[in-house]
Design a protein around this motif. Sequence first.
Motif, PDB file in Angstrom:
ATOM      1  N   PHE A   8       0.843  -1.199   0.000  1.00 13.58           N
ATOM      2  CA  PHE A   8       0.000   0.000   0.000  1.00 13.58           C
ATOM      3  C   PHE A   8       0.872   1.241   0.000  1.00 13.58           C
ATOM      4  O   PHE A   8       1.931   1.250   0.624  1.00 13.58           O
ATOM      5  CB  PHE A   8      -0.900   0.017   1.242  1.00 13.58           C
ATOM      6  CG  PHE A   8      -1.860  -1.135   1.288  1.00 13.58           C
ATOM      7  CD1 PHE A   8      -3.028  -1.123   0.532  1.00 13.58           C
ATOM      8  CD2 PHE A   8      -1.587  -2.247   2.083  1.00 13.58           C
ATOM      9  CE1 PHE A   8      -3.910  -2.198   0.582  1.00 13.58           C
ATOM     10  CE2 PHE A   8      -2.455  -3.313   2.120  1.00 13.58           C
ATOM     11  CZ  PHE A   8      -3.624  -3.309   1.373  1.00 13.58           C
ATOM     12  N   ASP A  48      -8.702  -7.792  -0.049  1.00 14.32           N
ATOM     13  CA  ASP A  48      -8.634  -7.293   1.322  1.00 14.32           C
ATOM     14  C   ASP A  48      -8.182  -8.391   2.272  1.00 14.32           C
ATOM     15  O   ASP A  48      -8.218  -8.232   3.482  1.00 14.32           O
ATOM     16  CB  ASP A  48     -10.010  -6.779   1.769  1.00 14.32           C
ATOM     17  CG  ASP A  48     -10.288  -5.404   1.177  1.00 14.32           C
ATOM     18  OD1 ASP A  48      -9.309  -4.723   0.802  1.00 14.32           O
ATOM     19  OD2 ASP A  48     -11.474  -5.041   1.072  1.00 14.32           O
ATOM     20  N   ALA A  53       1.449  -6.753   5.220  1.00 16.76           N
ATOM     21  CA  ALA A  53       1.262  -5.520   4.457  1.00 16.76           C
ATOM     22  C   ALA A  53       2.552  -4.707   4.483  1.00 16.76           C
ATOM     23  O   ALA A  53       3.082  -4.411   5.566  1.00 16.76           O
ATOM     24  CB  ALA A  53       0.108  -4.711   5.031  1.00 16.76           C
ATOM     25  N   ARG A  67      -7.203   5.136   6.903  1.00 16.00           N
ATOM     26  CA  ARG A  67      -6.847   4.051   5.986  1.00 16.00           C
ATOM     27  C   ARG A  67      -5.782   3.123   6.586  1.00 16.00           C
ATOM     28  O   ARG A  67      -5.884   1.900   6.480  1.00 16.00           O
ATOM     29  CB  ARG A  67      -6.360   4.671   4.676  1.00 16.00           C
ATOM     30  CG  ARG A  67      -6.067   3.671   3.595  1.00 16.00           C
ATOM     31  CD  ARG A  67      -5.914   4.343   2.247  1.00 16.00           C
ATOM     32  NE  ARG A  67      -5.227   3.460   1.322  1.00 16.00           N
ATOM     33  CZ  ARG A  67      -4.047   3.708   0.782  1.00 16.00           C
ATOM     34  NH1 ARG A  67      -3.418   4.854   1.054  1.00 16.00           N
ATOM     35  NH2 ARG A  67      -3.501   2.839  -0.025  1.00 16.00           N
ATOM     36  N   ILE A  71      -5.965  -0.943   7.390  1.00 22.42           N
ATOM     37  CA  ILE A  71      -4.982  -1.926   6.917  1.00 22.42           C
ATOM     38  C   ILE A  71      -4.397  -2.689   8.110  1.00 22.42           C
ATOM     39  O   ILE A  71      -4.268  -3.912   8.092  1.00 22.42           O
ATOM     40  CB  ILE A  71      -3.859  -1.227   6.118  1.00 22.42           C
ATOM     41  CG1 ILE A  71      -4.440  -0.628   4.827  1.00 22.42           C
ATOM     42  CG2 ILE A  71      -2.727  -2.197   5.801  1.00 22.42           C
ATOM     43  CD1 ILE A  71      -3.493   0.308   4.101  1.00 22.42           C
ATOM     44  N   ARG A  74      -6.421  -5.493   9.289  1.00 21.46           N
ATOM     45  CA  ARG A  74      -6.473  -6.698   8.451  1.00 21.46           C
ATOM     46  C   ARG A  74      -5.164  -7.483   8.456  1.00 21.46           C
ATOM     47  O   ARG A  74      -5.172  -8.707   8.349  1.00 21.46           O
ATOM     48  CB  ARG A  74      -6.766  -6.298   7.002  1.00 21.46           C
ATOM     49  CG  ARG A  74      -8.146  -5.712   6.816  1.00 21.46           C
ATOM     50  CD  ARG A  74      -8.642  -5.949   5.396  1.00 21.46           C
ATOM     51  NE  ARG A  74     -10.029  -5.490   5.306  1.00 21.46           N
ATOM     52  CZ  ARG A  74     -10.361  -4.296   4.837  1.00 21.46           C
ATOM     53  NH1 ARG A  74      -9.432  -3.475   4.390  1.00 21.46           N
ATOM     54  NH2 ARG A  74     -11.620  -3.945   4.806  1.00 21.46           N
TER      55      ARG A  74
END
Lengths: 245, 342
Positions: A8, A48, A53, A67, A71, A74
């Motif tokens: 991301f 998702d 990440a 945001r 993230i 998750r």
Amino acid sequence: MKPKVAFFDFTGCEGCQLEAINFEQELLDIISAVDIVNFREAMTERSDDYDIAFIDGAISTERDIARIKEIRGRAKILVPIGACACIGGINCLKNFYSMDEALKIVYGDDAKYYDTIPARPIDAVVPVEHYVRGCPMTQSEFLKVVKALLQGKRPDIPNYPVCVECKMAGNVCVFEKGETCLGPVTRAGCGALCVSNGRICWGCRGLVDNPNADSEKEILKKHGLSVEQVLSRFRMFDGYSEVAK
Amino acid sequence: MHSQVIAKQELAAFVENLLRQGEVVGVRRKDGKYVFDKIGSPGELCLDYDVTVLSPKEYFLPQREAFLKFELAEAIKAEPITQAQRRIILGVHPYDIKAIQLMDAVFSKDNPDPNYFRKREAATIIGVDCLNPSPHAFCASVGTATAESGFDLLLTDIGAEYVVAIGSAKGEELLQKHAKTRDASDGDLSKGKTARDEAARKYQLSAPVSLDQIPRLLEENYDHPLWEELAQKCLSCGSCTMVCPTCVCFDVQEDVALTLTTGERYRQWDSCLLEDFAKVATGENFRQHRSTRLRHRYFRKGKYMMERFGIQGCVGCGRCITACLAEIASPVDTYSRLKGGS
Ligand code: SF4
Ligand code: SF4
């Protein structure tokens, strides 16, 4: 099962994501070791559902905060990559202006359409597990972190200054050449890349855990820098940290 | 040990011949300083340098060295790696020769280190007397300005010629085969001695206490406030140890391929000044404070080496004095302060 990996981007140049695609030798091995499910720079599919990440860029708007929290919710493992994500990086240069002033300088009359908050690294908003530092991120460190995660180990990232690697490289010290350098307090791992190529260290990899910043500042002053110049040195990449204040 | 004399222009021819034998490492200029590096022609070589940035220890203990490779198949396979490149190291100063002798002692103790000794055996050391000492060196006061052994050949500049002391059969053979020399006369030898004596007077620094007193000086001052005072300035940057010819500590790590099926174990230079040096797996750090790490370095140089090996741990090259930006790594200053205060 292969771990699912997502990338991301936040505020930054996305150069770090490019570095992640730029692996020549290892790219195929990386792709066969992990499942990449989200990577705007390299693919159109989105998911998702991910375990790891990698985040590049700093946090610099309220939307960013929401945001990154999502993230974080998750991901099992969150790893900022690059100076912007790890320490705030050059984005934090704006923190030394008022936000209104910064918006005006950048957007002029259109400033009213934008919102902005002082820039900050990812770990200022959510906890993170590991870091891949550098501007752009140090590729070998990215590999190190990926390998460690695959093995379920903690990556062993240097907690010593660039001087160690600079000496190992056989460089003549920047200070001996009449210049000044942030190597003595900056975390190694880059192999003293800049100094080895005739430059100085600007501290893009952030500080070691316990930098002796007071001593470094004294040394910089002794080598001719004013107090203001010393601070602006630290502010280049590390404006978010205490040492730049 | 007998000596020969070689004319300076003949030395160039000798080096040419050596280059045909294989790798030759010598001292060359870099950014106004000197470094050991591979050389390609005699012209690159510098023999009247003061001191190099790093000592030649990297040719025996490389900065990073893989020593085991392994395969993680059904049955784990592991194979040692002991590589050694035949190499001539040219232009080693006496203090660095003494430092190599110290490394020999360290790496042969208890469990001889095959990686070190392979390299050691594959190396030929051609020394050169240091006639232009660095302003930070104090070799004359610690008995390292000259060397009587530990080299294959040793050059002394006597003007238009070099006296070549022969230190081993290997050195003698090399000289016989590849150099045009003549026997050294008493006059040549005394010229060599004069050159060394003059050089000894050029040292600007000297150790404030004799070597045999250093262990006691340190012992008595284990809790001296100086350690804390110096630690305030210490960057824990490890520079003083990286450049030191007698610092030999290394860290061992493993690098596994992305496929997780193969890997290697390697060692890499480490330093007792670094924060994580004495940190163990539980997170405990036995030398957490800068002052204890800084003090340890002096104790290791001045006391522990003497006790374990009977050899001083510091050869007085002064590299640490040059490398320390905080200006606190000088054994000369530190021993003076301890002596003054005790
Ligand atoms: S402690 Fe300093 S002077 Fe002594 S051998 Fe090491 S680098 Fe040279
Ligand atoms: S004594 Fe000097 S060179 Fe050694 S770690 Fe401290 S600041 Fe660095």
